[in-house]
Design an enzyme around this catalytic site. Structure first.
Site: not given
Length: 329
Positions: A157, A180, A238, A269, A287
């Site tokens: 993305g 895709t 990530i 977490e 995070h």
């Protein structure tokens, strides 16, 4: 008394940005960062017209049971696995996220993690702080070069593409897997080539995970997938905890069937699998990939924009820019 609609903000953010709501809403902002129980969330949502929440706030059918006035849940994050989108849609409640504004900061931090893992920076710093550096040894702390190595990205993305663009400076070929494939022009812009998942696992020297957490992607990388990776490869996550089976990863790292890893997200977490905490071939961070002042301010601003627009205010009045379930509008 005022008939202004009510907005609840679940955590302290940036007062100057939240103040943009005040001419139009009654605004309540929590003074301290905390995690709310299901009943506490339900009580706070009741009577609100809009809420701005974070990833710790898990909102589903039970939490909105008494929230008869609620029109929008603005999430402070691009991911929204903390929100039951189907339940919100069924109740006619819009959900928004903060897509786009954190792409570049997350991509930067991904490279910080990747380079840190490749050059063993975390372990070396701990060793130095412990007072072990008495002399420089020629073959001590040997890491891995990244230039010329293959970067693999699972989930291409906007964030994945931002990560891929940075690989050009390191002379790294980029392969990726997505449900895709990207349009050819976008692939050229990232200098990336689409492959199937098995080839991605086999060929990546550094495998970055940048896909959302869904029921389909939970444990997308588990023991079977780790077994297909090179023993010299490194894994960087990530995206979201739960995409990786952390127990299987800890075992692979401990047994040196994988050279290293760098993780910003974890299953369950803020708890971290104890097997990961004892290893020196994994970089761990809490995070914080989007944690820059500029990006967190931008995320807050986008959430405010969505709330304002939902109630007919601002330049995007009536057209909230980041709605995930536009069918409710």
């Amino acid at each position: 008394m005022t008939d202004k609609p009510r907005v609840w903000v679940s955590r302290p953010t940036f007062p100057g940005i939240i103040a943009r709501l005040e001419p139009h809403f009654q605004v309540t902002v929590e003074a301290e960062e905390r995690k709310f129980s299901q009943s506490e969330l339900a009580a706070r949502l009741a009577g609100q017209d809009a809420v701005i929440v974070g990833l710790k706030d898990r909102i589903g059918a039970a939490e909105i049971g008494a929230a008869e006035r609620l029109r929008i849940v603005a999430n402070l994050g691009v991911g929204y696995d903390n929100i039951d989108l189907d339940a919100m849609s069924a109740a006619g409640i819009a959900v928004s996220n903060t897509a786009d504004v954190l792409n570049e900061s997350v991509a930067d931090y991904t490279w910080a993690l990747l380079l840190g893992a490749a050059r063993r920076m975390g372990a070396a710093e701990r060793w130095l702080r412990a007072g072990h550096w008495q002399a420089t040894e020629f073959k001590a702390w040997l890491g891995s070069d990244v230039r010329g190595r293959t970067l693999g990205i699972l989930g291409m993305g906007r964030i994945g593409q931002a990560i891929a663009r940075r690989a050009l400076g390191f002379g790294m070929p980029v392969i990726y897997h997505n449900r895709t494939p990207l349009p050819e022009a976008d692939e050229r812009g990232c200098n990336a080539r689409h492959v199937d998942k098995q080839q991605l696992l086999r060929e990546s020297d550094f495998l970055v995970l940048a896909l959302p957490l869904t029921t389909q992607t939970r444990h997308a990388v588990g023991a079977a997938e780790l077994a297909q990776m090179k023993p010299t490869a490194m894994l960087i996550n990530i995206a979201r905890g739960g995409i990786v089976d952390d127990a299987a990863l800890a075992t692979a790292l401990r047994e040196r069937r994988l050279a290293g890893a760098a993780l910003d997200v974890f299953e369950g977490e803020p708890k971290v699998h104890p097997g990961l905490l004892t290893l020196d071939n994994v970089v761990l961070s809490p995070h914080i990939a989007s944690a820059t002042t500029e990006t967190r301010r931008a995320m807050t601003s986008v959430a405010v924009d969505n709330v304002l627009a939902m109630f007919g205010h601002g330049p995007q009045a009536g057209r909230p820019p980041n709605i995930l379930n536009p069918n409710v509008l």
